[in-house]
Design a protein around this motif. Structure first.
Motif, mmCIF file in Angstrom:
data_model
loop_
_atom_site.group_PDB
_atom_site.id
_atom_site.type_symbol
_atom_site.label_atom_id
_atom_site.label_comp_id
_atom_site.label_asym_id
_atom_site.label_seq_id
_atom_site.Cartn_x
_atom_site.Cartn_y
_atom_site.Cartn_z
ATOM 1 N N THR A 272 0.869 -1.177 0.000
ATOM 2 C CA THR A 272 0.000 0.000 0.000
ATOM 3 C C THR A 272 0.908 1.231 0.000
ATOM 4 O OG1 THR A 272 -0.018 0.096 2.399
ATOM 5 C CG2 THR A 272 -1.771 -1.210 1.354
ATOM 6 N N GLN A 273 0.327 2.405 0.053
ATOM 7 C CA GLN A 273 1.158 3.614 0.132
ATOM 8 C C GLN A 273 2.021 3.577 1.394
ATOM 9 O OE1 GLN A 273 1.652 6.100 -2.214
ATOM 10 N NE2 GLN A 273 3.342 6.502 -0.814
ATOM 11 N N ALA A 274 1.455 3.103 2.493
ATOM 12 C CA ALA A 274 2.239 2.984 3.730
ATOM 13 C C ALA A 274 3.409 2.018 3.540
ATOM 14 C CB ALA A 274 1.348 2.531 4.880
ATOM 15 N N GLY A 275 3.174 0.927 2.816
ATOM 16 C CA GLY A 275 4.245 -0.030 2.535
ATOM 17 C C GLY A 275 5.316 0.551 1.638
ATOM 18 N N ARG A 276 4.887 1.321 0.639
ATOM 19 C CA ARG A 276 5.874 1.968 -0.239
ATOM 20 C C ARG A 276 6.697 2.996 0.545
ATOM 21 N NH1 ARG A 276 1.448 1.252 -3.608
ATOM 22 N NH2 ARG A 276 0.660 3.362 -3.295
ATOM 23 N N ASP A 277 6.071 3.682 1.474
ATOM 24 C CA ASP A 277 6.804 4.639 2.307
ATOM 25 C C ASP A 277 7.822 3.938 3.205
ATOM 26 O OD1 ASP A 277 5.292 6.669 1.210
ATOM 27 O OD2 ASP A 277 3.965 6.886 2.946
ATOM 28 N N LEU A 278 7.532 2.690 3.558
ATOM 29 C CA LEU A 278 8.426 1.914 4.425
ATOM 30 C C LEU A 278 9.601 1.305 3.661
ATOM 31 C CD1 LEU A 278 8.719 0.851 7.340
ATOM 32 C CD2 LEU A 278 7.276 -1.078 6.671
ATOM 33 N N GLN A 279 9.506 1.201 2.353
ATOM 34 C CA GLN A 279 10.528 0.530 1.550
ATOM 35 C C GLN A 279 11.945 1.068 1.764
ATOM 36 O OE1 GLN A 279 9.820 0.309 -2.643
ATOM 37 N NE2 GLN A 279 11.635 -0.901 -3.008
ATOM 38 N N PRO A 280 12.189 2.383 1.780
ATOM 39 C CA PRO A 280 13.565 2.849 2.000
ATOM 40 C C PRO A 280 14.154 2.380 3.333
ATOM 41 C CG PRO A 280 12.183 4.655 1.235
ATOM 42 C CD PRO A 280 11.276 3.499 1.525
ATOM 43 N N VAL A 281 13.327 2.278 4.339
ATOM 44 C CA VAL A 281 13.788 1.810 5.650
ATOM 45 C C VAL A 281 14.195 0.338 5.557
ATOM 46 C CG1 VAL A 281 13.098 1.411 8.044
ATOM 47 C CG2 VAL A 281 12.333 3.471 6.854
ATOM 48 N N LEU A 282 13.385 -0.466 4.870
ATOM 49 C CA LEU A 282 13.698 -1.884 4.722
ATOM 50 C C LEU A 282 14.959 -2.100 3.895
ATOM 51 C CD1 LEU A 282 10.102 -3.282 4.164
ATOM 52 C CD2 LEU A 282 11.464 -3.316 6.265
ATOM 53 N N VAL A 283 15.146 -1.294 2.859
ATOM 54 C CA VAL A 283 16.359 -1.390 2.040
ATOM 55 C C VAL A 283 17.581 -1.060 2.896
ATOM 56 C CG1 VAL A 283 17.610 -0.382 0.096
ATOM 57 C CG2 VAL A 283 15.201 -0.995 -0.155
ATOM 58 N N LEU A 284 17.510 0.002 3.677
ATOM 59 C CA LEU A 284 18.632 0.363 4.548
ATOM 60 C C LEU A 284 18.907 -0.723 5.580
ATOM 61 C CD1 LEU A 284 17.986 4.167 5.100
ATOM 62 C CD2 LEU A 284 19.872 3.113 3.849
ATOM 63 N N LEU A 285 17.864 -1.314 6.127
ATOM 64 C CA LEU A 285 18.045 -2.393 7.093
ATOM 65 C C LEU A 285 18.716 -3.598 6.433
ATOM 66 C CD1 LEU A 285 17.576 -3.350 9.980
ATOM 67 C CD2 LEU A 285 15.303 -4.106 9.265
ATOM 68 N N GLY A 286 18.322 -3.913 5.194
ATOM 69 C CA GLY A 286 18.973 -4.987 4.459
ATOM 70 C C GLY A 286 20.442 -4.706 4.200
ATOM 71 N N GLN A 287 20.754 -3.476 3.849
ATOM 72 C CA GLN A 287 22.154 -3.086 3.615
ATOM 73 C C GLN A 287 22.959 -3.189 4.900
ATOM 74 O OE1 GLN A 287 21.648 0.811 1.912
ATOM 75 N NE2 GLN A 287 21.252 0.000 -0.139
ATOM 76 N N TRP A 288 22.367 -2.788 6.013
ATOM 77 C CA TRP A 288 23.040 -2.903 7.313
ATOM 78 C C TRP A 288 23.342 -4.381 7.591
ATOM 79 C CZ3 TRP A 288 22.036 -5.576 11.741
ATOM 80 C CH2 TRP A 288 22.808 -5.240 12.856
ATOM 81 N N GLY A 289 22.350 -5.235 7.353
ATOM 82 C CA GLY A 289 22.555 -6.661 7.562
ATOM 83 C C GLY A 289 23.642 -7.246 6.674
ATOM 84 N N ASP A 290 23.669 -6.800 5.418
ATOM 85 C CA ASP A 290 24.719 -7.257 4.504
ATOM 86 C C ASP A 290 26.099 -6.886 5.013
ATOM 87 O OD1 ASP A 290 22.800 -8.296 2.789
ATOM 88 O OD2 ASP A 290 22.897 -6.609 1.384
ATOM 89 N N ARG A 291 26.227 -5.698 5.572
ATOM 90 C CA ARG A 291 27.535 -5.254 6.076
ATOM 91 C C ARG A 291 27.927 -5.908 7.386
ATOM 92 N NH1 ARG A 291 25.603 -0.236 4.601
ATOM 93 N NH2 ARG A 291 25.171 0.281 6.758
ATOM 94 N N HIS A 292 26.981 -6.083 8.289
ATOM 95 C CA HIS A 292 27.338 -6.499 9.645
ATOM 96 C C HIS A 292 27.043 -7.944 9.984
ATOM 97 C CE1 HIS A 292 28.340 -2.390 10.741
ATOM 98 N NE2 HIS A 292 27.236 -2.016 10.128
ATOM 99 N N LEU A 293 26.182 -8.593 9.220
ATOM 100 C CA LEU A 293 25.828 -9.963 9.571
ATOM 101 C C LEU A 293 26.314 -10.993 8.556
ATOM 102 C CD1 LEU A 293 22.145 -9.294 10.704
ATOM 103 C CD2 LEU A 293 24.213 -9.408 12.115
ATOM 104 N N ALA A 294 26.847 -10.563 7.454
ATOM 105 C CA ALA A 294 27.269 -11.491 6.394
ATOM 106 C C ALA A 294 28.696 -11.983 6.573
ATOM 107 C CB ALA A 294 27.108 -10.811 5.031
ATOM 108 N N LYS A 295 29.277 -11.744 7.714
ATOM 109 C CA LYS A 295 30.678 -12.121 7.941
ATOM 110 C C LYS A 295 30.812 -13.581 8.279
ATOM 111 C CE LYS A 295 31.813 -7.522 9.372
ATOM 112 N NZ LYS A 295 32.305 -6.630 10.345
#
Length: 68
Positions: free
Chosen positions: A45-68
């Motif tokens: 929904t629009q609320a979900g689309r607004d949340l997408q940048p936050v989820l992308v950033l969280l995924g990037q954080w996980g890639d950097r800190h948890l993929a070791k």
């Protein structure tokens, strides 16, 4: 887990976020896309689309800190 353009893959999104609980919170809407057997697609929904940048950033954080 994410596509090359930075959006979560559908299956990963479905399993990680628990679509049924998110659709009840107006973040995703459940839309039938096949009748036999009955299957649904979850669309943001629009609320979900607004949340997408936050989820992308969280995924990037996980890639950097948890993929070791």
């Amino acid at each position: 887990m994410t596509r090359s353009h930075g959006t979560p893959a559908p299956r990963a999104t479905s399993s990680l976020l628990g679509c049924a609980s998110w659709s009840g919170r107006a973040v995703l809407e459940k839309v039938p896309h096949q009748e036999r057997p009955l299957r649904y697609e979850y669309r943001p929904t629009q609320a979900g689309r607004d949340l997408q940048p936050v989820l992308v950033l969280l995924g990037q954080w996980g890639d950097r800190h948890l993929a070791k």
